[in-house]
Motif scaffolding. Structure first.
Motif, short mmCIF file in Angstrom:
data_model
loop_
_atom_site.label_atom_id
_atom_site.label_comp_id
_atom_site.label_asym_id
_atom_site.label_seq_id
_atom_site.Cartn_x
_atom_site.Cartn_y
_atom_site.Cartn_z
N ASN A 8 0.83 -1.20 0.00
CA ASN A 8 0.00 0.00 0.00
C ASN A 8 0.87 1.26 0.00
OD1 ASN A 8 1.01 -0.09 2.56
ND2 ASN A 8 -0.97 -0.27 3.60
N ARG A 9 2.06 1.12 -0.59
CA ARG A 9 2.99 2.25 -0.64
C ARG A 9 2.56 3.28 -1.68
NH1 ARG A 9 7.92 -1.29 -2.33
NH2 ARG A 9 6.17 -2.15 -3.53
N THR A 10 2.93 4.54 -1.41
CA THR A 10 2.75 5.60 -2.39
C THR A 10 4.13 6.07 -2.83
OG1 THR A 10 0.68 6.31 -1.38
CG2 THR A 10 1.76 7.87 -2.84
N GLU A 11 4.36 6.14 -4.13
CA GLU A 11 5.66 6.50 -4.67
C GLU A 11 5.65 7.94 -5.16
OE1 GLU A 11 6.35 3.71 -7.76
OE2 GLU A 11 6.12 1.95 -6.47
N PRO A 12 6.79 8.64 -5.10
CA PRO A 12 6.88 10.00 -5.63
C PRO A 12 6.59 10.02 -7.13
CG PRO A 12 8.80 9.46 -4.29
CD PRO A 12 8.05 8.18 -4.50
N ILE A 13 6.07 11.14 -7.59
CA ILE A 13 5.79 11.29 -9.01
C ILE A 13 7.06 11.74 -9.73
CG2 ILE A 13 4.41 12.52 -10.74
CD1 ILE A 13 2.24 12.86 -8.62
N THR A 14 7.53 10.92 -10.67
CA THR A 14 8.70 11.27 -11.47
C THR A 14 8.39 11.23 -12.96
OG1 THR A 14 9.42 8.95 -11.47
CG2 THR A 14 10.29 10.37 -9.71
N ALA A 15 7.16 10.91 -13.31
CA ALA A 15 6.77 10.76 -14.71
C ALA A 15 6.79 12.11 -15.44
CB ALA A 15 5.37 10.16 -14.80
N THR A 16 6.93 12.05 -16.76
CA THR A 16 6.86 13.25 -17.58
C THR A 16 5.42 13.72 -17.70
OG1 THR A 16 6.53 12.04 -19.64
CG2 THR A 16 8.81 12.38 -18.94
N ASP A 17 5.25 14.92 -18.24
CA ASP A 17 3.90 15.44 -18.45
C ASP A 17 3.08 14.48 -19.28
OD1 ASP A 17 5.01 17.60 -17.19
OD2 ASP A 17 4.50 19.06 -18.75
N ASP A 18 3.66 14.00 -20.35
CA ASP A 18 2.93 13.09 -21.24
C ASP A 18 2.61 11.78 -20.55
OD1 ASP A 18 2.91 14.92 -23.29
OD2 ASP A 18 4.64 14.07 -24.34
N GLU A 19 3.53 11.30 -19.70
CA GLU A 19 3.28 10.04 -19.00
C GLU A 19 2.16 10.22 -17.96
OE1 GLU A 19 7.72 7.96 -19.23
OE2 GLU A 19 7.23 9.37 -17.60
N ILE A 20 2.13 11.36 -17.29
CA ILE A 20 1.05 11.62 -16.34
C ILE A 20 -0.28 11.70 -17.07
CG2 ILE A 20 0.09 13.33 -14.74
CD1 ILE A 20 2.96 14.03 -13.96
N ARG A 21 -0.27 12.41 -18.20
CA ARG A 21 -1.49 12.54 -18.99
C ARG A 21 -1.96 11.17 -19.49
NH1 ARG A 21 0.33 16.11 -21.71
NH2 ARG A 21 -0.51 17.89 -20.52
N ALA A 22 -1.01 10.37 -19.93
CA ALA A 22 -1.36 9.03 -20.43
C ALA A 22 -1.92 8.16 -19.31
CB ALA A 22 -0.12 8.37 -21.05
N ALA A 23 -1.38 8.32 -18.09
CA ALA A 23 -1.87 7.53 -16.97
C ALA A 23 -3.31 7.90 -16.63
CB ALA A 23 -0.98 7.73 -15.75
N VAL A 24 -3.59 9.21 -16.54
CA VAL A 24 -4.94 9.65 -16.21
C VAL A 24 -5.91 9.27 -17.32
CG1 VAL A 24 -6.39 11.66 -15.74
CG2 VAL A 24 -4.11 11.51 -14.74
N ASP A 25 -5.48 9.39 -18.57
CA ASP A 25 -6.34 8.96 -19.68
C ASP A 25 -6.45 7.45 -19.74
OD1 ASP A 25 -6.76 11.57 -20.39
OD2 ASP A 25 -5.25 11.59 -21.98
N GLY A 26 -5.39 6.74 -19.29
CA GLY A 26 -5.38 5.28 -19.35
C GLY A 26 -6.25 4.63 -18.31
N ALA A 27 -6.59 5.37 -17.27
CA ALA A 27 -7.58 4.87 -16.30
C ALA A 27 -8.94 5.12 -16.93
CB ALA A 27 -7.43 5.60 -14.97
N HIS A 28 -9.22 4.34 -17.97
CA HIS A 28 -10.23 4.71 -18.95
C HIS A 28 -11.66 4.67 -18.46
CE1 HIS A 28 -10.88 0.37 -19.32
NE2 HIS A 28 -9.58 0.25 -19.39
N GLN A 29 -11.92 3.99 -17.36
CA GLN A 29 -13.31 3.87 -16.92
C GLN A 29 -13.75 5.11 -16.16
OE1 GLN A 29 -13.20 0.19 -14.76
NE2 GLN A 29 -14.31 -0.79 -16.41
N ALA A 30 -14.93 5.56 -16.47
CA ALA A 30 -15.44 6.78 -15.83
C ALA A 30 -15.64 6.59 -14.33
CB ALA A 30 -16.75 7.20 -16.49
N SER A 31 -15.78 5.35 -13.88
CA SER A 31 -16.10 5.11 -12.47
C SER A 31 -14.97 5.52 -11.53
CB SER A 31 -16.44 3.64 -12.25
OG SER A 31 -15.34 2.82 -12.59
#
Length: 664
Positions: A8-31
């Motif tokens: 249940n660890r939380t890791e620091p954010i090191t992703a690029t802008d595009d990688e963050i955007r891809a992650a949020v878009d990749g959580a594709h379900q509206a729920s």
């Protein structure tokens, strides 16, 4: 086998802008969206991102989109991406408040209300505060220690069973410093998730809810985990909680006897070294309801020449390839394993006694989306907020749609307007699934109200299997079993002979036969099974008059049908049991025995509640009912109400004993 640790660890954010955007878009379900902005707002202290126009529609809480339009969803994603980029760049910090247990209750209520699209009632806030546990603190842990309440007293507790409830009870007792031993008939923990190994076995509640509130995982690989993943989870909990050393594996409790003189229970055990006994001050039964297979009585069963087995005792040594397999039963287990059987067998015959209502769940067999996994790993507290969102959606669930309308006379197909609407929706799903096979519709369409018996989750795999050329679905009664076939007979007396090389019984469990085959002898030598006479009851599903210091988990009327997770109920039940034990230690009492009038009044209310629900008034066969016809399994009210009733035991509900002197 040592299970992996809970992650249940939380890791620091090191992703690029595009990688963050891809992650949020990749959580594709509206729920996943309703919980996202409140989680980020709480983690950062930046409540300004909570635009009121982006709240979900509380009236559409159970819809996949939660009423959020495509434009609203896009805007939520945009805000989330920009805020997470700011966190990465240290332009916005994760505040220290997320590491504190002292949560601002009013702010928490506002954030919760935003997530669910309506104002959360003040009565729900304490419950949801526990469930959310956004800091990761165990808010349900005992607030007392046995050594402080009764430093000179020994009060050992025995637990029967090391499944989900047994692990939970052992952990809570150890947290309270109570001496505990667990007796488990198997050679490992896990209970039903150890014993049921049939192909396709998986949970039908989202794992982010079907898990302990205090032992979350950020890395569940599936939305609805299969059996091996669940077994690993409970193994990990047993390891992490340090309870294995207190479990006696291979020990089955055959009987337990209460001594009025000694104020103790004596457990009779069948173990590796033969028959032994164990004396204890209290007992918690965590044997569950769904652990004793129910085998039907069919003419000719003993004459069958091939291998046969119950799905809960799957024989992995039987090769189904090229075989003619007959599956007797079409309930939840059969729905899970029949597609596997059909993939391997030469022909599969499914003999259905009663058709199921199915609710479509597209993600039933799906892995958690990569983007959602990324959010769990990198947004502090998001996994807890997501769990809160799922919990709220199911806190009432379909409960209102199961109710009986007072002015409805014909209850054969629906119990009221809401139930009829639910029936129409579920019928539409069946008609969609069988649009290319209308000849099967009469066989698969239930002729009873939805929720009269268990509703099964479906992603279309069951209908796809039933439509295969090498699968036969027969809804006619079974007449007999022959050495190489199972014979059914329809309403006009016509027989159908289903060739059988292998028979698999998917005929459920002896759910209403609580605690069998164990004998339980209480005060004055009363046998609990004689008292129940096939119709089990208990106060809060946990305690019973005449059986002091004895507590049930998953006892009578603690099953839930269309709302919540059974783990939630177990947490409530164990909390109540520990409350009684605390009461005994704090007051120096040796035993507490539930009053008969308290028990009876409670059960009258539960019975009346069940008679106002579909499962109480329907005549369809169901494991929810005892042989008497009374609903012995189900809880007819809200999750909140059960939580409220199990918070603190009322001493006036009990006859208590100190030595041999009764206190009222």
């Amino acid at each position: 086998m040592t299970a992996p640790p809970l992650d249940n660890r939380t890791e620091p954010i090191t992703a690029t802008d595009d990688e963050i955007r891809a992650a949020v878009d990749g959580a594709h379900q509206a729920s996943f969206l309703p919980a996202l902005l409140p989680a980020i707002a709480y983690a950062t202290g930046n409540d300004s991102i909570l635009d009121g126009s982006l709240r979900p529609d509380g009236a559409m809480i159970r819809d996949e989109s939660a009423g959020l339009t495509a434009n609203q969803q896009a805007e939520i994603r945009r805000i989330a991406v920009e805020t997470l980029i700011a966190v990465r760049d240290a332009d916005l910090a994760v505040v220290d408040e997320t590491t504190k247990s002292d949560i601002d209750t009013e702010r928490l209520r506002r954030l919760m209300s935003f997530a669910i699209g309506e104002s959360i009632g003040s009565d729900y806030v304490p419950l949801m505060r526990e469930e959310l546990s956004v800091t990761g603190d165990d808010l349900r842990a005992p607030k007392w220690r046995a050594s402080e309440l009764a430093p000179d007293r020994t009060f050992p507790v025995a637990i029967i069973g090391a499944g989900m409830s047994g692990i939970l009870a052992a952990h809570r007792l150890q947290q309270a410093g109570v001496d505990v031993v667990v007796f488990e008939k198997n050679d490992d923990v896990g209970g039903t998730w150890l014993e049921n190994t049939y192909p396709g076995c998986r949970v039908d509640v989202s794992n982010h809810v079907y898990s302990y509130s205090f032992a979350q995982r950020n890395d569940w690989p599936d939305y609805f985990s299969p059996q091996p993943e669940l077994l690993d989870y409970f193994r990990a909990c047993a390891d992490q909680f340090g309870i294995r050393e207190n479990i006696r594996f291979g020990h089955e409790v055959t009987a337990m006897i209460w001594s009025d003189d000694d104020q103790t229970w004596t457990l009779e055990l069948d173990g590796p070294d033969g028959a032994t006994t164990h004396v204890t001050s209290a007992v918690i039964s965590a044997v569950g309801q769904l652990n004793r297979p129910n085998m039907p009585t069919i003419e000719g069963m003993d004459d069958f020449a091939g291998p046969s087995f119950h799905s809960a005792r799957w024989d992995h040594g039987v090769d189904l390839a090229g075989q003619h397999v007959v599956v007797i039963g079409a309930g939840a287990s059969a729905v899970q394993f029949a597609p596997f059987v059909a993939e391997h067998a030469a022909h599969t015959s499914v003999l259905q006694r009663t058709p199921n209502w199915f609710v479509p769940v597209p993600t039933y067999h799906e892995p958690v989306a990569d983007g959602l996994q990324w959010l769990f790993r990198h947004v502090p507290g998001y996994a807890q907020w997501y769990r809160f969102w799922l919990f709220w959606r199911s806190s009432e669930g379909l409960l209102p749609a199961c109710a009986v309308d007072d002015d409805r006379n014909d209850l054969s197909l629906a119990t009221g307007a809401a139930n009829a609407e639910l029936r129409e929706l579920l019928e539409q799903w069946l008609e969609l699934c069988y649009a290319d096979r209308p000849d099967l519709l009469d066989t698969v369409r239930p002729m009873y109200p939805p929720a009269s018996k268990r509703i099964v989750l479906d992603n279309g795999s069951w209908s796809a299997t039933m439509k295969r050329d090498d699968v036969t679905l027969d809804g006619s009664p079974i007449a007999r079993i022959e050495p190489d076939a199972v014979v059914t007979v329809d309403g006009e007396g016509r027989e159908s002979r289903h060739r059988a090389d292998v028979i698999i019984y998917a005929t459920g469990f002896q759910a209403s036969k609580f605690l069998t085959p164990m004998q339980v002898i209480g005060a004055d030598g009363r046998d609990l099974h004689d008292v129940w006479d096939g119709d089990a009851r208990a106060y809060l599903g946990v305690v019973h008059p005449g059986f002091p210091n004895f507590f049930l988990c998953y006892g009578p009327n603690t099953n839930i049908v269309v709302n919540g997770s059974i783990i939630y109920f177990s947490e409530c039940e164990v909390h109540y049991a520990l409350g009684v034990i605390e009461m005994l230690l704090r007051n120096g009492w040796s035993s507490a025995d539930c009053r008969q009038d308290v028990h009876d009044d409670y059960n009258e209310r539960v019975d009346a509640g069940n008679l106002k629900m579909a499962w109480g008034v329907s005549t369809v066969n169901s494991w929810y009912k005892a042989e008497s016809g009374r609903v012995a399994q189900n809880w007819p009210f809200s999750l909140l109400e059960f939580w409220q009733q199990t918070r603190t035991p009322d001493p006036s509900d009990y006859r208590v004993t100190s030595g041999v002197r009764h206190q009222r």
